[in-house]
Scaffold this motif. Structure first.
Motif, PDB file in Angstrom:
ATOM      1  N   LEU A 151       0.836  -1.199   0.000  1.00  0.00           N
ATOM      2  CA  LEU A 151       0.000   0.000   0.000  1.00  0.00           C
ATOM      3  C   LEU A 151       0.867   1.243   0.000  1.00  0.00           C
ATOM      4  O   LEU A 151       1.958   1.261   0.557  1.00  0.00           O
ATOM      5  CB  LEU A 151      -0.921   0.023   1.226  1.00  0.00           C
ATOM      6  CG  LEU A 151      -1.861  -1.167   1.415  1.00  0.00           C
ATOM      7  CD1 LEU A 151      -2.662  -0.989   2.694  1.00  0.00           C
ATOM      8  CD2 LEU A 151      -2.787  -1.321   0.219  1.00  0.00           C
ATOM      9  N   ALA A 152       0.346   2.310  -0.621  1.00  0.00           N
ATOM     10  CA  ALA A 152       1.022   3.610  -0.615  1.00  0.00           C
ATOM     11  C   ALA A 152      -0.014   4.695  -0.384  1.00  0.00           C
ATOM     12  O   ALA A 152      -1.134   4.634  -0.913  1.00  0.00           O
ATOM     13  CB  ALA A 152       1.760   3.850  -1.924  1.00  0.00           C
ATOM     14  N   LEU A 153       0.341   5.688   0.421  1.00  0.00           N
ATOM     15  CA  LEU A 153      -0.540   6.821   0.674  1.00  0.00           C
ATOM     16  C   LEU A 153      -0.320   7.845  -0.432  1.00  0.00           C
ATOM     17  O   LEU A 153       0.751   8.449  -0.532  1.00  0.00           O
ATOM     18  CB  LEU A 153      -0.238   7.437   2.047  1.00  0.00           C
ATOM     19  CG  LEU A 153      -1.083   8.667   2.430  1.00  0.00           C
ATOM     20  CD1 LEU A 153      -2.553   8.293   2.530  1.00  0.00           C
ATOM     21  CD2 LEU A 153      -0.587   9.260   3.748  1.00  0.00           C
ATOM     22  N   GLU A 154      -1.348   8.042  -1.280  1.00  0.00           N
ATOM     23  CA  GLU A 154      -1.208   8.996  -2.383  1.00  0.00           C
ATOM     24  C   GLU A 154      -1.504  10.423  -1.933  1.00  0.00           C
ATOM     25  O   GLU A 154      -0.825  11.366  -2.322  1.00  0.00           O
ATOM     26  CB  GLU A 154      -2.123   8.614  -3.534  1.00  0.00           C
ATOM     27  CG  GLU A 154      -1.665   7.372  -4.278  1.00  0.00           C
ATOM     28  CD  GLU A 154      -2.259   7.298  -5.666  1.00  0.00           C
ATOM     29  OE1 GLU A 154      -3.351   7.872  -5.870  1.00  0.00           O
ATOM     30  OE2 GLU A 154      -1.635   6.680  -6.541  1.00  0.00           O
ATOM     31  N   SER A 155      -2.525  10.599  -1.081  1.00  0.00           N
ATOM     32  CA  SER A 155      -2.865  11.926  -0.579  1.00  0.00           C
ATOM     33  C   SER A 155      -3.764  11.762   0.635  1.00  0.00           C
ATOM     34  O   SER A 155      -4.176  10.643   0.976  1.00  0.00           O
ATOM     35  CB  SER A 155      -3.554  12.778  -1.657  1.00  0.00           C
ATOM     36  OG  SER A 155      -4.774  12.171  -2.070  1.00  0.00           O
ATOM     37  N   PHE A 156      -4.094  12.879   1.275  1.00  0.00           N
ATOM     38  CA  PHE A 156      -4.987  12.843   2.433  1.00  0.00           C
ATOM     39  C   PHE A 156      -5.616  14.218   2.605  1.00  0.00           C
ATOM     40  O   PHE A 156      -5.123  15.221   2.075  1.00  0.00           O
ATOM     41  CB  PHE A 156      -4.232  12.429   3.705  1.00  0.00           C
ATOM     42  CG  PHE A 156      -3.115  13.361   4.081  1.00  0.00           C
ATOM     43  CD1 PHE A 156      -3.348  14.460   4.920  1.00  0.00           C
ATOM     44  CD2 PHE A 156      -1.835  13.161   3.596  1.00  0.00           C
ATOM     45  CE1 PHE A 156      -2.318  15.319   5.261  1.00  0.00           C
ATOM     46  CE2 PHE A 156      -0.806  14.024   3.925  1.00  0.00           C
ATOM     47  CZ  PHE A 156      -1.046  15.106   4.762  1.00  0.00           C
ATOM     48  N   THR A 157      -6.726  14.247   3.356  1.00  0.00           N
ATOM     49  CA  THR A 157      -7.377  15.525   3.653  1.00  0.00           C
ATOM     50  C   THR A 157      -8.035  15.450   5.023  1.00  0.00           C
ATOM     51  O   THR A 157      -8.609  14.414   5.391  1.00  0.00           O
ATOM     52  CB  THR A 157      -8.423  15.878   2.571  1.00  0.00           C
ATOM     53  OG1 THR A 157      -9.021  17.123   2.888  1.00  0.00           O
ATOM     54  CG2 THR A 157      -9.514  14.823   2.487  1.00  0.00           C
ATOM     55  N   PHE A 158      -7.906  16.525   5.799  1.00  0.00           N
ATOM     56  CA  PHE A 158      -8.567  16.630   7.096  1.00  0.00           C
ATOM     57  C   PHE A 158      -9.902  17.351   6.888  1.00  0.00           C
ATOM     58  O   PHE A 158      -9.929  18.522   6.472  1.00  0.00           O
ATOM     59  CB  PHE A 158      -7.703  17.413   8.084  1.00  0.00           C
ATOM     60  CG  PHE A 158      -6.507  16.661   8.570  1.00  0.00           C
ATOM     61  CD1 PHE A 158      -6.603  15.819   9.669  1.00  0.00           C
ATOM     62  CD2 PHE A 158      -5.283  16.782   7.922  1.00  0.00           C
ATOM     63  CE1 PHE A 158      -5.488  15.128  10.121  1.00  0.00           C
ATOM     64  CE2 PHE A 158      -4.175  16.101   8.365  1.00  0.00           C
ATOM     65  CZ  PHE A 158      -4.270  15.260   9.473  1.00  0.00           C
ATOM     66  N   THR A 159     -11.008  16.669   7.166  1.00  0.00           N
ATOM     67  CA  THR A 159     -12.330  17.290   7.044  1.00  0.00           C
ATOM     68  C   THR A 159     -12.657  18.115   8.269  1.00  0.00           C
ATOM     69  O   THR A 159     -13.290  19.169   8.188  1.00  0.00           O
ATOM     70  CB  THR A 159     -13.406  16.216   6.824  1.00  0.00           C
ATOM     71  OG1 THR A 159     -13.038  15.418   5.701  1.00  0.00           O
ATOM     72  CG2 THR A 159     -14.769  16.844   6.578  1.00  0.00           C
ATOM     73  N   SER A 160     -12.216  17.655   9.431  1.00  0.00           N
ATOM     74  CA  SER A 160     -12.466  18.364  10.690  1.00  0.00           C
ATOM     75  C   SER A 160     -11.425  17.899  11.695  1.00  0.00           C
ATOM     76  O   SER A 160     -10.503  17.144  11.363  1.00  0.00           O
ATOM     77  CB  SER A 160     -13.882  18.067  11.207  1.00  0.00           C
ATOM     78  OG  SER A 160     -14.001  16.708  11.598  1.00  0.00           O
ATOM     79  N   GLY A 161     -11.592  18.326  12.939  1.00  0.00           N
ATOM     80  CA  GLY A 161     -10.681  17.917  13.984  1.00  0.00           C
ATOM     81  C   GLY A 161     -10.833  16.472  14.389  1.00  0.00           C
ATOM     82  O   GLY A 161     -10.009  15.952  15.144  1.00  0.00           O
ATOM     83  N   THR A 162     -11.894  15.789  13.877  1.00  0.00           N
ATOM     84  CA  THR A 162     -12.107  14.380  14.219  1.00  0.00           C
ATOM     85  C   THR A 162     -12.237  13.506  12.980  1.00  0.00           C
ATOM     86  O   THR A 162     -12.566  12.331  13.095  1.00  0.00           O
ATOM     87  CB  THR A 162     -13.373  14.227  15.083  1.00  0.00           C
ATOM     88  OG1 THR A 162     -14.502  14.745  14.358  1.00  0.00           O
ATOM     89  CG2 THR A 162     -13.229  14.991  16.393  1.00  0.00           C
ATOM     90  N   ASN A 163     -11.985  14.072  11.794  1.00  0.00           N
ATOM     91  CA  ASN A 163     -12.235  13.331  10.553  1.00  0.00           C
ATOM     92  C   ASN A 163     -11.050  13.505   9.610  1.00  0.00           C
ATOM     93  O   ASN A 163     -10.664  14.623   9.257  1.00  0.00           O
ATOM     94  CB  ASN A 163     -13.518  13.852   9.887  1.00  0.00           C
ATOM     95  CG  ASN A 163     -13.934  12.994   8.702  1.00  0.00           C
ATOM     96  OD1 ASN A 163     -13.120  12.652   7.869  1.00  0.00           O
ATOM     97  ND2 ASN A 163     -15.224  12.680   8.621  1.00  0.00           N
ATOM     98  N   LEU A 164     -10.456  12.380   9.194  1.00  0.00           N
ATOM     99  CA  LEU A 164      -9.332  12.357   8.268  1.00  0.00           C
ATOM    100  C   LEU A 164      -9.617  11.334   7.182  1.00  0.00           C
ATOM    101  O   LEU A 164     -10.027  10.207   7.472  1.00  0.00           O
ATOM    102  CB  LEU A 164      -8.039  11.967   9.007  1.00  0.00           C
ATOM    103  CG  LEU A 164      -6.833  11.562   8.159  1.00  0.00           C
ATOM    104  CD1 LEU A 164      -6.326  12.738   7.333  1.00  0.00           C
ATOM    105  CD2 LEU A 164      -5.718  11.006   9.035  1.00  0.00           C
TER     106      LEU A 164
END
Length: 670
Positions: A568-581
């Protein structure tokens, strides 16, 4: 050093002839300044002079100024009462005694001379000097069978001057300690000497103390070297110079290549200093071009010592020194140089340009000019080397013949497109010209830079007739792919030209680069044994060639795993809120991957865990989002430590567990 005397002002001489002055006397201390070591004594002669026919008994006393509570010098006057005849002189002695604990400083002695009606005072200055004695470093760690050089320094305090003798306590068995036994210190100056410690292979293990004692007269100071002997290799660095000896015509500059190497995993900055000894007015001057070099394990670094002379530099023999220090680790090397007169026939070697900057994987050239000076004629032999090793050098000519006043140019080619990639960094190219006893060196600094494009294979995922690559571009510009070929171990090759491959931005990674072969690539051409390479076979190794729009060819090898492989490889990420990734995860393994649990940990070690997670299933070569919840967003999560939320500027470690109980860890920063 004992007590020494200093100058004093001219004193009047009494005359027995009649004088119009009233009857009086004078008290004159000779000398009026004493320099006395701690624990020693000094004296001043108190001369009493009859003025105007004075005659009588004079009482003498003395006091000294000193802060309360200090071990101040003591004073006495002998005799304390003197009979002075008219027109004559008499004397007494002022004695000043210091203690071993008397603080260094300047003290004032007030001498009071008193007759029946007349009182006079005189001042005597007492200077108590000292010196400081230090070790650099004061602690060392050496492995069995190794050695190290350090040094001591003696510093003049309050005008101390003299010779200081150094001694050491008995060394340990199988441990040799050598040092300079005497140094001479000038007032306000300092002097240093080397200490060499050699640990034999049978020396005892542990931490020991070697006490060094510095003595001058009644002054004694001690400093302790803490020596730790270990059986394990001690991180260290090696310091070498090249050439060890050189000849420099006056008015010219000589160059010495400095090489630093990490030993036993040493990591850190090494500070470099250089000097030329003896130091004489107008003499050669040492200049280090890079005074700080960072070393990491198994890596070498370089710098350059320039030895600058001028037309007035005294010809003759000198030594140069290069010292490297990093914390308590100290090394020093010596070399020799001879300054010759430039009025005799000679030649010079120069480079144009004087330095080179070449991208990794490329090549370039420099032009060397060999010039006759002062009527030189003859053959000059040329050689070139590079430190550290890596770049490949080629001289167009190894020998030139010069006529008086003539110049010959030679091309030096530098190749970085070698079989083994040359690491990015700094190098020094040394060019040597020699003719009989005349030898000249120049240094051409070489900087190997990150190329415009530079591709590395991060991962590969195989299917029977295609392979999906993950490729990283560490270069400074985008790289567009225009062709590829895939080769098996027998040399059978599928090749595709005119391919509109992806463009990979600088410092970026491209996933999903699909290369097809066989029936999946009707536009490919095949070279090799018919039918021998129609699809990828698990367990085999393949060579992959990628060609960029700049016609740069990249070669990679990849293995088709023979069994099940999750990757597996992490291509990207985003934080929606302080409790959601949300993580966007690519599967470049050869099987589908399902998730059963995740863990989220902050930098303080606090952790959320969801062990009943029904995460996404990701097929090979696909990318899927995975939602990671914590805190109030995850009622089913358990927590170890203190609750936290995703805070801007902080990093978090995400561990994902697959259904095959494999764990993958990613670090993200909000």
């Amino acid at each position: 050093m004992g007590a020494t005397t200093a100058g004093f002002p001219s004193n009047p001489v009494a005359s027995p002839s009649s004088s119009p002055h009233p009857r009086d006397f004078a008290v004159i201390p000779i000398p009026n300044q004493l320099v006395i070591d701690p624990g020693s004594a000094g004296s001043s002669n108190l001369t009493l002079v009859s003025v105007g026919g004075f005659a009588g008994t004079i009482s003498l006393s003395a006091t000294i100024s000193a802060p309360n509570g200090t071990a101040a010098p003591t004073v006495s006057v002998t005799p304390s009462s003197v009979r002075l005849r008219a027109g004559a002189n008499a004397s007494s002695t002022l004695t000043v005694l210091t203690q071993s604990t008397t603080p260094i400083g300047t003290y004032t002695v007030t001498v009071v001379a008193q007759s029946l009606r007349i009182t006079h005072t005189a001042l005597v200055t007492v200077i108590v000097p000292d010196f400081a004695f230090t070790l650099q470093p004061s602690s060392e760690t050496l492995a069995l069978g190794s050695s190290r050089t350090s040094f001591y320094t003696v510093t003049s305090l309050n005008g101390f001057t003299g010779t200081v003798t150094i001694s050491a306590s008995n060394p340990l068995p199988n441990v040799g300690v050598g040092f300079m036994s005497q140094v001479t210190v000038a007032s306000g100056g300092n002097a240093s000497g080397q200490i060499f410690v050699n640990v034999g292979s049978n020396a005892p293990l542990g931490t020991f103390q070697i006490v060094f004692t510095a003595t001058s007269g009644s002054i004694t100071h001690m400093a302790t070297l803490t020596l730790t002997i270990t059986s394990a290799p001690v991180p260290d660095f090696a310091l070498t110079t090249s050439p060890v000896s050189l000849t420099i015509p006056d008015g010219s500059t000589g160059f010495v290549n400095i090489t630093l190497s990490s030993v036993a995993g040493f990591t850190g900055n090494v500070t470099l200093t250089g000097s030329v000894i003896p130091t004489v007015s107008g003499g050669p001057v040492a200049v280090i071009t890079r005074t700080s070099v960072f070393l990491s394990p198994n890596v070498t670094g370089t710098s350059l010592l320039e030895i600058v002379t001028n037309s007035a530099t005294t010809t003759g023999f000198y030594n140069y020194t290069v010292t490297g220090m990093s914390g308590s680790v100290f090394h020093q090397v010596f070399g020799s140089l001879t300054v010759t007169s430039s009025t005799t026939g000679d030649f010079t070697v120069s480079a144009n340009p004087s330095s080179l900057t070449i991208p990794q994987g490329s090549q370039d050239r420099d032009f060397l000019n060999i010039t006759s000076t002062s009527g030189f004629s003859g053959t000059v032999n040329l050689a070139a080397s590079v430190a550290p090793t890596g770049p490949f050098l080629v001289l167009a000519n190894n020998q030139v013949t010069l006529a008086p006043g003539g110049t010959t140019q030679v091309v030096l080619a530098v190749f970085l497109n070698t079989t083994v990639p040359v690491p990015v960094g700094r190098y020094n190219i040394t060019v040597t010209g020699s003719s009989g006893s005349l030898v000249h060196h120049i240094i051409v600094p070489l900087t190997v830079t990150v190329p415009l494009e530079n591709l590395f294979l991060v991962g590969a995922s195989f299917q029977p007739t295609n392979v999906t690559l993950q490729v990283q571009n560490t270069g400074s510009t985008s790289a567009s792919l225009v062709a590829y070929s895939v080769q098996d171990k027998a040399g059978d090759t599928w090749e595709r030209t005119g391919w509109s491959g992806p463009t990979i931005g600088p410092n970026s990674t491209a996933s999903g680069i699909l290369l097809t072969i066989g029936v999946s690539c009707p536009t490919c051409s095949y070279i090799g044994t018919p039918g021998a390479f129609s699809q990828f076979i698990p367990g085999n190794v393949y060579t992959i060639f990628l060609t960029s729009a700049r016609n740069i060819l990249y070669k990679f090898t990849a293995t088709f795993p023979s069994g099940t492989r999750e990757a597996l490889a992490l291509e990207s990420f985003t934080f929606t809120s302080g409790t959601n990734l949300t993580l966007f995860i690519r599967n470049f393994g050869n099987v589908s991957v399902s998730f059963t649990a995740y863990y989220v940990k902050d930098s303080s070690g606090n952790q959320y865990a969801l062990t009943t997670w029904a995460g996404p299933t990701i097929n090979p070569n696909d990318t899927a989002p995975a939602v990671i919840l914590i805190g109030s967003g995850c009622p089913a999560c358990s927590i170890v430590g203190t609750a936290f939320t995703f805070t801007p500027g902080f990093s978090y470690t995400i561990i994902i567990v697959t259904a095959r109980n494999n764990q993958f860890s990613f670090t993200v920063t909000r």
